[in-house]
Write a protein that holds these residues in place. Structure first.
Motif, mmCIF file in Angstrom:
data_model
loop_
_atom_site.group_PDB
_atom_site.id
_atom_site.type_symbol
_atom_site.label_atom_id
_atom_site.label_comp_id
_atom_site.label_asym_id
_atom_site.label_seq_id
_atom_site.Cartn_x
_atom_site.Cartn_y
_atom_site.Cartn_z
ATOM 1 N N UNK A 1 0.717 -1.221 -0.180
ATOM 2 C CA UNK A 1 -0.131 0.260 -0.177
ATOM 3 C C UNK A 1 1.009 1.336 -0.042
ATOM 4 N N UNK A 2 0.749 2.222 -0.902
ATOM 5 C CA UNK A 2 1.351 3.222 -0.826
ATOM 6 C C UNK A 2 1.436 4.216 0.320
ATOM 7 N N UNK A 3 2.389 4.910 0.252
ATOM 8 C CA UNK A 3 2.543 5.939 1.674
ATOM 9 C C UNK A 3 1.814 7.016 1.557
ATOM 10 N N UNK A 4 1.004 7.305 0.463
ATOM 11 C CA UNK A 4 -0.300 8.415 0.282
ATOM 12 C C UNK A 4 -1.242 8.136 1.436
ATOM 13 N N UNK A 5 -1.271 6.703 1.700
ATOM 14 C CA UNK A 5 -2.579 6.239 2.555
ATOM 15 C C UNK A 5 -1.852 6.160 3.882
ATOM 16 N N UNK B 1 -9.528 7.781 11.252
ATOM 17 C CA UNK B 1 -9.520 8.644 9.993
ATOM 18 C C UNK B 1 -8.654 7.992 9.164
ATOM 19 N N UNK B 2 -9.004 7.811 7.734
ATOM 20 C CA UNK B 2 -8.186 7.424 6.714
ATOM 21 C C UNK B 2 -7.870 8.619 5.775
ATOM 22 N N UNK B 3 -6.739 9.063 5.532
ATOM 23 C CA UNK B 3 -6.155 10.046 4.838
ATOM 24 C C UNK B 3 -5.419 9.569 3.586
ATOM 25 N N UNK B 4 -5.958 10.086 2.430
ATOM 26 C CA UNK B 4 -5.167 10.062 1.109
ATOM 27 C C UNK B 4 -4.635 11.385 0.877
ATOM 28 N N UNK B 5 -3.198 11.372 0.877
ATOM 29 C CA UNK B 5 -2.633 12.612 0.892
ATOM 30 C C UNK B 5 -2.614 13.407 -0.554
ATOM 31 N N UNK B 6 -2.636 12.463 -1.549
ATOM 32 C CA UNK B 6 -2.646 13.359 -2.909
ATOM 33 C C UNK B 6 -3.435 12.260 -3.867
ATOM 34 N N UNK B 7 -4.482 12.470 -4.042
ATOM 35 C CA UNK B 7 -5.341 11.329 -4.851
ATOM 36 C C UNK B 7 -5.002 11.379 -6.059
ATOM 37 N N UNK B 8 -4.853 9.890 -6.337
ATOM 38 C CA UNK B 8 -4.497 9.537 -7.862
ATOM 39 C C UNK B 8 -5.704 8.688 -8.569
ATOM 40 N N UNK B 9 -5.624 8.527 -9.838
ATOM 41 C CA UNK B 9 -6.884 8.411 -10.474
ATOM 42 C C UNK B 9 -7.126 6.977 -9.969
ATOM 43 N N UNK B 10 -6.193 6.030 -9.543
ATOM 44 C CA UNK B 10 -6.797 4.582 -9.113
ATOM 45 C C UNK B 10 -7.490 4.571 -7.866
ATOM 46 N N UNK B 11 -7.323 5.733 -7.027
ATOM 47 C CA UNK B 11 -7.817 5.860 -5.693
ATOM 48 C C UNK B 11 -9.314 6.197 -5.649
ATOM 49 N N UNK B 12 -9.981 6.296 -6.748
ATOM 50 C CA UNK B 12 -11.156 6.845 -6.942
ATOM 51 C C UNK B 12 -11.965 5.342 -6.467
ATOM 52 N N UNK B 13 -12.887 5.198 -5.437
ATOM 53 C CA UNK B 13 -13.194 3.978 -5.223
ATOM 54 C C UNK B 13 -14.284 4.023 -4.047
ATOM 55 N N UNK B 14 -14.610 3.003 -3.339
ATOM 56 C CA UNK B 14 -15.477 2.971 -2.208
ATOM 57 C C UNK B 14 -14.474 2.463 -1.048
ATOM 58 N N UNK B 15 -14.569 2.847 0.175
ATOM 59 C CA UNK B 15 -13.514 2.595 1.146
ATOM 60 C C UNK B 15 -14.505 2.165 2.370
ATOM 61 N N UNK B 16 -14.276 1.272 3.053
ATOM 62 C CA UNK B 16 -14.962 0.680 4.265
ATOM 63 C C UNK B 16 -13.970 0.400 5.422
ATOM 64 N N UNK B 17 -14.439 0.702 6.556
ATOM 65 C CA UNK B 17 -13.802 0.509 7.797
ATOM 66 C C UNK B 17 -14.294 -0.803 8.386
#
Lengths: 119, 107
Positions: free
Chosen positions: B58-62, B72-88
């Motif tokens: 998993x990249x360090x931007x997460x 909290x989940x933070x994505x520091x700089x969204x990339x095109x492949x990060x557009x998705x649904x996130x579940x805790x």
């Protein structure tokens, strides 16, 4: 390659039964925690059941008494026997492997198998 | 049963921007909290466990933070492949429970 492949999903009538399989490769089912998680169409994730390394099993309340999780080491396969199926059991069913050291978080998932309960 | 509540339900973000996703538990789950990413037609993918430990690959931007009831989940700089649904998901108590998800969409 570490992989899980589910099968057995089908269209079944309410009150019917179905048995799902999840074939593991790259690791042994007896040495890992394994779970079933489901997802109704357009909905979120719902945990179903888990089997521990020691064979202990746990179920979500709505599945207790109807679903049974098991494994077969000779086939290296996980199973989910589902009885008394209801329309609300309609979902994609995923099997998943527990992460080493944190076994109730799942690091390897299958592609899912669709179960439809309808008359 | 511990109820996991995620907010917002949908987050519209431009590529390169920061995204902050929240997850609240109805009672303390300590740090027994995982985050998953799911793209359409795909199985979930483990991102974080133990609230803040990135899963393999998993990249360090997460990044993840929090404990107890607020995460909290933070994505520091969204990339095109990060557009998705996130579940805790909490795994501190039976039954294991998931949040309803946050959809991260392109603004």
């Amino acid at each position: 390659e570490v992989q899980l492949v589910e099968s057995g999903g089908d269209l079944v009538q309410p009150g019917g039964s179905l048995k799902l399989s999840c074939a593991a490769s790259g690791f042994t089912v007896n040495s890992n925690y394994l779970s079933w998680v489901r997802q109704a169409p357009g909905k979120g994730l719902e945990w179903v059941s888990v089997i521990y390394i020691d064979g202990s099993t746990y179920y979500a309340d709505s599945m207790k008494g109807r679903f049974t999780i098991s494994r077969d080491s000779s086939e290296n396969t996980l199973f989910l026997q589902m009885n008394s199926l209801r329309s609300e059991d309609t979902a994609v069913y995923y099997c998943a492997r527990g992460l080493m050291g944190t076994p109730l978080a799942s690091d390897i998932w299958g592609q899912g198998t669709m179960v439809t309960v309808s008359s | 049963e511990i109820v996991m509540t995620q907010s917002p339900a949908t987050l519209s973000v431009s590529p390169g921007e920061r995204a902050t996703l929240s997850c609240r538990a109805s009672q303390s789950v300590s740090r027994s909290l995982a985050w998953y990413q799911q793209k359409p037609g795909q199985a979930p993918r483990l991102l974080m466990y133990g609230a803040f430990t990135r899963a393999t690959g998993i990249p360090a931007r997460f990044s993840g933070s929090g404990s107890g009831t607020e995460f909290t989940l933070t994505i520091s700089s969204l990339q095109s492949e990060d557009f998705a649904v996130y579940y805790c998901q909490q795994y501190n108590n039976w039954p294991l429970t998931f949040g309803g998800g946050t959809k991260v969409e392109i603004k």
